[in-house]
Design an enzyme around this catalytic site. Structure first.
Site, mmCIF file in Angstrom:
data_model
loop_
_atom_site.group_PDB
_atom_site.id
_atom_site.type_symbol
_atom_site.label_atom_id
_atom_site.label_comp_id
_atom_site.label_asym_id
_atom_site.label_seq_id
_atom_site.Cartn_x
_atom_site.Cartn_y
_atom_site.Cartn_z
ATOM 1 N N LYS A 54 0.816 -1.225 0.000
ATOM 2 C CA LYS A 54 0.000 0.000 0.000
ATOM 3 C C LYS A 54 0.848 1.273 0.000
ATOM 4 C CE LYS A 54 -3.600 -2.571 -0.194
ATOM 5 N NZ LYS A 54 -3.109 -3.863 0.261
ATOM 6 N N TYR A 269 -12.708 -14.279 2.156
ATOM 7 C CA TYR A 269 -11.690 -13.304 2.543
ATOM 8 C C TYR A 269 -11.293 -13.464 4.006
ATOM 9 C CZ TYR A 269 -9.547 -8.803 3.634
ATOM 10 O OH TYR A 269 -8.684 -7.816 4.066
ATOM 11 N N TYR A 295 -3.352 -12.509 2.232
ATOM 12 C CA TYR A 295 -3.069 -12.176 0.830
ATOM 13 C C TYR A 295 -1.938 -13.029 0.252
ATOM 14 C CZ TYR A 295 -5.772 -7.948 1.916
ATOM 15 O OH TYR A 295 -6.751 -7.086 2.290
#
Ligand SMILES: *Cc1c(COP(=O)(O)O)cnc(C)c1O
Length: 337
Positions: A54, A269, A295
């Site tokens: 990010k 998720y 992830y």
């Protein structure tokens, strides 16, 4: 096809990173799996806020926020969002206030998940946390909070899920250009570049960057870890189109440029799978490197499966994008106990 690297210098950018992320060969793991030569690009090693993918997006997002005169940034995510944690760290670094709208998206509610990991760091970085149920639109709560703060005279920048606005995706266009430079310098050309796909901006930016550089974008192989395959594919395509439009309106793509797999998502998720656990354990025990449970652990499980099935065969070179997320290992203590 264009063959000149796109010029991103006209987009405002906050400098939050320490230069190119290293590419490292993993000979022990490659031998252990007995197929392709595996390399990692260490997008997880930047110093600020614990590092992670990010930061590249936030360089452009915070650049845009600063250009608009913002004094406050609000973003959204799951309770253990790495993006929220890094937004909080970056806000501290540049002197903005930060509020996080964190949803209970993942049906795990033990103390480690709710209070440890990224949440510890969000608080250290001084962010205000809004705890909301999983069935409420976090972006709507964020917009309402922004309106309240604006009515009090604050200048608020709202950052979308995963930082994956078209401007945020520019971070991974720049990563694509960087890794093409590294390939040229080292003489190592990668056949596949494997990435996790959450909000889709990392894959979309990489694909857009390769297209803009005249390199086959099907090298990028994504694994969805958030949305079901069809939805993730549509979102990723939409973001590729928007990102290309931002960098050069003459660039186009087709859906056959996008390689995305759905088989590592598991039950959803943030929910652990056996193949994720095996991938995290293997990289830790063979190479001393940390994947994350949400992830990169799932995407690396996809890479392992492709090597073991012979899809990534001997002589091929495969680059895995290590995207960060180490703090969430502490939120998933019981998963690895
Ligand atoms: C957010 C995140 C991703 C996924 O990136 P997207 O651009 O949202 O698809 C991958 N790995 C980690 C550790 C992340 O925090």
């Amino acid at each position: 096809m264009a063959s000149r690297a796109p010029d991103l210098s006209r987009f405002p950018k906050a400098q939050l990173r320490d230069g190119p992320s290293p590419i490292v060969a993993l000979p022990r793991l490659s031998r252990h799996l007995g197929g392709a030569d595996i390399y990692v690009k260490r997008e997880d090693v930047d110093g600020l806020g614990g590092g992670g993918n990010k930061l590249r997006k936030l360089e452009f997002l915070i650049g845009e926020a600063q250009a608009m005169g913002a004094d406050t940034v609000i973003t959204v995510g799951g309770r253990q969002s790495n993006h929220a944690r890094l937004t909080a760290a970056v806000a501290a670094r540049v002197g903005m206030k930060c509020e996080l709208v964190l949803s209970r998206l993942v049906p795990i509610d033990d103390d480690d998940y709710v209070e440890n990991g990224n949440v510890v760091l969000d608080r250290l970085f001084g962010a205000v946390i809004h705890d909301i149920p999983g069935n409420v639109s976090a972006l709507q709560v964020a917009e309402e909070r922004a309106a309240t703060l604006r009515s009090q005279g604050r200048k608020v920048y709202v950052c979308p899920l995963g930082g994956s606005s078209p401007v945020g995706c520019l971070g991974y266009v720049s990563c694509a250009l960087e890794l093409l430079d590294q390939s040229r310098e080292s003489g190592i050309e990668f056949d596949h570049i494997v990435v996790p796909n959450g909000s889709g901006g990392t894959q979309a930016g990489l694909v857009a960057g390769l297209i803009a550089s005249g390199v086959p974008p099907t090298k990028v192989v994504g694994y969805t870890v958030l949305a079901p395959l069809e939805k993730a594919f549509a979102t990723t395509c939409e973001k590729i189109g928007q990102t290309l439009a931002l960098i050069d309106s003459s660039l186009t793509f087709s859906t056959s440029d996008v390689v995305l797999h759905g088989e590592q998502l598991g039950s959803g998720y943030g929910l652990p799978t056996d193949s994720m656990r095996r991938a995290v354990n293997l990289l830790a025990s063979q190479e001393g490197l940390l994947l994350d449970p949400v992830y990169s652990g799932k995407a690396f499980a996809g890479l392992i499966q492709s090597v073991e099935s012979g899809r990534f065969g001997a002589g091929q070179k495969v680059l895995f994008l290590m995207s960060g997320g180490t703090p969430s290992l502490f939120a998933y203590r019981s998963t690895f106990a």
